[in-house]
Design a protein around this motif. Structure first.
Motif, short mmCIF file in Angstrom:
data_model
loop_
_atom_site.label_atom_id
_atom_site.label_comp_id
_atom_site.label_asym_id
_atom_site.label_seq_id
_atom_site.Cartn_x
_atom_site.Cartn_y
_atom_site.Cartn_z
N PHE A 152 0.79 -1.23 0.00
CA PHE A 152 0.00 0.00 0.00
C PHE A 152 0.82 1.29 0.00
N PRO A 153 2.04 1.30 0.53
CA PRO A 153 2.88 2.48 0.27
C PRO A 153 3.22 2.62 -1.21
N ILE A 154 3.29 1.49 -1.92
CA ILE A 154 3.59 1.53 -3.35
C ILE A 154 2.41 2.12 -4.12
N THR A 155 1.19 1.76 -3.74
CA THR A 155 0.00 2.24 -4.45
C THR A 155 -0.47 3.62 -3.98
N GLY A 156 0.07 4.08 -2.84
CA GLY A 156 -0.38 5.36 -2.30
C GLY A 156 -1.58 5.24 -1.39
N TRP A 157 -1.92 4.03 -1.00
CA TRP A 157 -3.07 3.82 -0.12
C TRP A 157 -2.69 3.70 1.35
N ALA A 158 -1.44 3.93 1.67
CA ALA A 158 -0.99 3.78 3.05
C ALA A 158 -1.04 5.11 3.78
N PRO A 159 -1.22 5.09 5.11
CA PRO A 159 -1.15 6.34 5.87
C PRO A 159 0.29 6.80 5.99
N PRO A 160 0.51 8.03 6.45
CA PRO A 160 1.89 8.49 6.69
C PRO A 160 2.59 7.60 7.71
N GLU A 161 3.90 7.53 7.63
CA GLU A 161 4.66 6.72 8.57
C GLU A 161 4.47 7.27 9.99
N ARG A 162 4.33 6.33 10.96
CA ARG A 162 4.08 6.72 12.33
C ARG A 162 5.04 6.00 13.26
N SER A 163 5.17 6.52 14.47
CA SER A 163 5.95 5.84 15.50
C SER A 163 5.18 4.59 15.94
N LEU A 164 5.86 3.69 16.64
CA LEU A 164 5.19 2.49 17.12
C LEU A 164 4.03 2.83 18.07
N PRO A 165 4.19 3.72 19.04
CA PRO A 165 3.04 4.07 19.90
C PRO A 165 1.87 4.65 19.10
#
Length: 534
Positions: free
Chosen positions: A323-336
């Motif tokens: 989904f990062p490849i397709t643009g369907w992923a949310p922004p990168e986040r911390s583990l918490p």
């Protein structure tokens, strides 16, 4: 698609109750493309339940693929152009008159088991003509008949209109059911055995398979199912479907006080596609509404009544990497932050942080990588295992796999992502776009051997209901021996695979965020999936 043609002596001819069809032959496999199973769903049939196609007159030229459902291109081919072949044959044309199917058969005069294939694409994109799932090799090498189906996508196939007419619900699932009825009535003329039908699908296609399992109208139409990266957790509560319908009718400028169905029949396909494009997958207009008519209102209760059906189900080990490849992923986040997006309860958040801390350490503190792991285990791993568990508890036989080969494609970004395993099950590693997505290593002998093994295991399942043999001994899933076949360059069986983390998500399945909320951006809501202890 329905024009008549004079058949030459070299053309395979099949005469069935629905008509006579002239196909083509390719390396001993007879292929029939664009065979109509439903009347054109246009005019008075737009948004309506599908109707059987009329018996064709003359000899129908079935050498070319038929029209596919109107759609925008899937985002993956926009990012990786070669992968357009996953979803479309070259020269594909879209049209609302899209209810057709394709057949690959090893012997028209035979009586071979049938694999009925449902394509994926988030219920918005795709077709039954993609080369990654071309059925020629399965027919030629394993002696099975492969059928792929086109069905209505997007709002045409999923907009819930059951409050205006209870039959106007889950149109895409009704399309697939009608195609299965066509198979029952006609596949013998193409060399298939209507008493040995396996329904398989990938992604939205696998969700379709799960829906057919709980669809009263699909009873008796198949005896086995193959769910590749899909499960029962994508069902839609009727209240949520009503909210979505009300919202979209406003966007389409439909007056709810008037004749809604008549207005929808008159709206141009261009307006429908424009609104569909505007809201994309976020509105989840899926043909999976638990309406109590087309689909059972309690999915797991309905599943418990299907212990007669053999199930093969699994996922990849890194589904979420797509989904990062397709643009369907949310922004990168911390583990918490990732954990907080899935769980409200502070105690559950603390437990999850402890569970995934070793994973974070193992990947050198890469929180985005751990986010993929969490999304995969929450959105696929646990729901897949839960369906297998409920089926086994009801006395059914099922087999679970995890596709573990990590592709080095796209500079290592691909890994064992969603869709990577698709050409393996059809032994189509030479198909257009496979190397673009998975890397040139797909030409290596060990990788090709894995494809041979997986396609052979699927064929064995279609024939006997048991995939054991090609990849080694494959125990059936049981609640006390939770066996998973790890499909990698050295296939092996794991018992209680990822048990601690998957058990955690099972305990919190009613209070965690909805499955795939990381993609769809859905807020927390109650997940009504039955008693987890059953």
């Amino acid at each position: 698609m329905t024009t008549t043609a004079h058949a030459s002596e070299t053309q395979p001819i099949a005469t069935s109750p629905c008509g006579t069809f002239a196909g083509v032959t390719d390396d001993s496999v007879s292929i029939f493309r664009g065979v109509r199973y439903g009347a054109p769903p246009i005019g008075s049939l737009r948004f309506a339940p599908p109707q059987r196609a009329e018996v064709a007159e003359g000899i129908v030229d079935s050498s070319q693929f038929g029209s596919i459902s109107p759609q925008d291109i899937d985002p993956l081919p926009m990012a990786v152009p070669g992968t357009e072949a996953i979803y479309y044959a070259s020269q594909s044309v879209s049209d609302e008159d899209c209810l057709n199917l394709n057949i690959w058969t090893p012997d028209i005069a035979g009586k071979a088991p049938v694999l009925f294939w449902i394509h994926g694409g988030a219920f918005l994109c795709g077709s039954g003509s993609g080369s990654w799932t071309d059925g020629a090799r399965m027919a030629r090498d394993h002696g099975i008949v492969v059928v792929s189906v086109n069905y209505r996508l997007g709002y045409l196939g999923g907009l819930f209109l059951g409050d205006y007419d209870e039959r106007y619900s889950n149109q895409a699932i009704q399309d697939q059911t009608l195609a299965l009825k066509w198979v029952q009535q006609n596949i013998a003329a193409f060399g298939g055995d209507p008493d040995h039908v396996t329904v398989g699908g990938h992604s939205a296609g696998a969700v379709s398979v799960a829906s057919l399992l709980i669809a009263p109208g699909a009873r008796g139409l198949f005896r086995r199912v193959f769910l590749e990266s899909g499960h029962l957790e994508m069902m839609t509560e009727i209240g949520k479907a009503r909210e979505t319908t009300d919202f979209l009718l406003r966007q389409l400028s439909v007056d709810p006080a008037g004749d809604v169905l008549a207005q929808l029949r008159d709206i141009s396909i261009f307006r429908i596609l424009a609104v569909q494009r505007m809201f994309g997958i976020g509105r989840r207009v899926f043909p999976t509404v638990l309406d109590g008519v087309t689909l059972a209102s309690d999915p797991y209760a309905a599943l418990s009544e299907r212990s007669d059906i053999d199930i093969l189900i699994g996922s990849t080990s890194e589904e979420d990497r797509l989904f990062p490849i397709t643009g369907w992923a949310p922004p990168e986040r911390s583990l918490p932050a990732t954990i907080a997006a899935y769980l409200r309860d502070p105690d559950a958040q603390s437990e999850a942080a402890a569970l995934y801390a070793p994973v974070l350490k193992a990947v050198g503190g890469d929180a985005a990588n751990v986010g993929h792991v969490i999304a995969t285990e929450h959105g696929w791993g646990e729901p897949v295992r839960y369906l297998a568990h409920r089926h086994a508890a009801a006395g059914g036989r099922g087999f679970v796999y995890e596709f573990g080969w990590k592709s080095p494609g796209l500079g290592g970004r691909t890994g064992a992502a969603h869709v990577v395993d698709l050409p393996f099950f059809f032994d189509n590693l030479d198909a257009t776009g496979v190397a673009d997505m998975l890397g040139s290593e797909v030409r290596d002998a060990p990788v090709r051997a894995l494809a041979k093994g997986l396609s052979s295991a699927l064929a064995a399942f279609v024939k006997t209901g048991d995939p054991s043999g090609p990849l080694g001994t494959w125990p059936a899933y049981a609640s006390r021996q939770r066996a998973t076949m790890i499909a990698d360059l050295e296939p092996h069986v794991k018992t209680d695979r990822l048990a601690e983390r998957l058990d955690f998500w099972e305990r919190h399945r009613d209070s965690s965020a909805p499955v795939l909320s990381n993609i769809f951006g859905t807020e927390f809501e109650q997940r009504k999936t039955g008693d987890a202890g059953a």
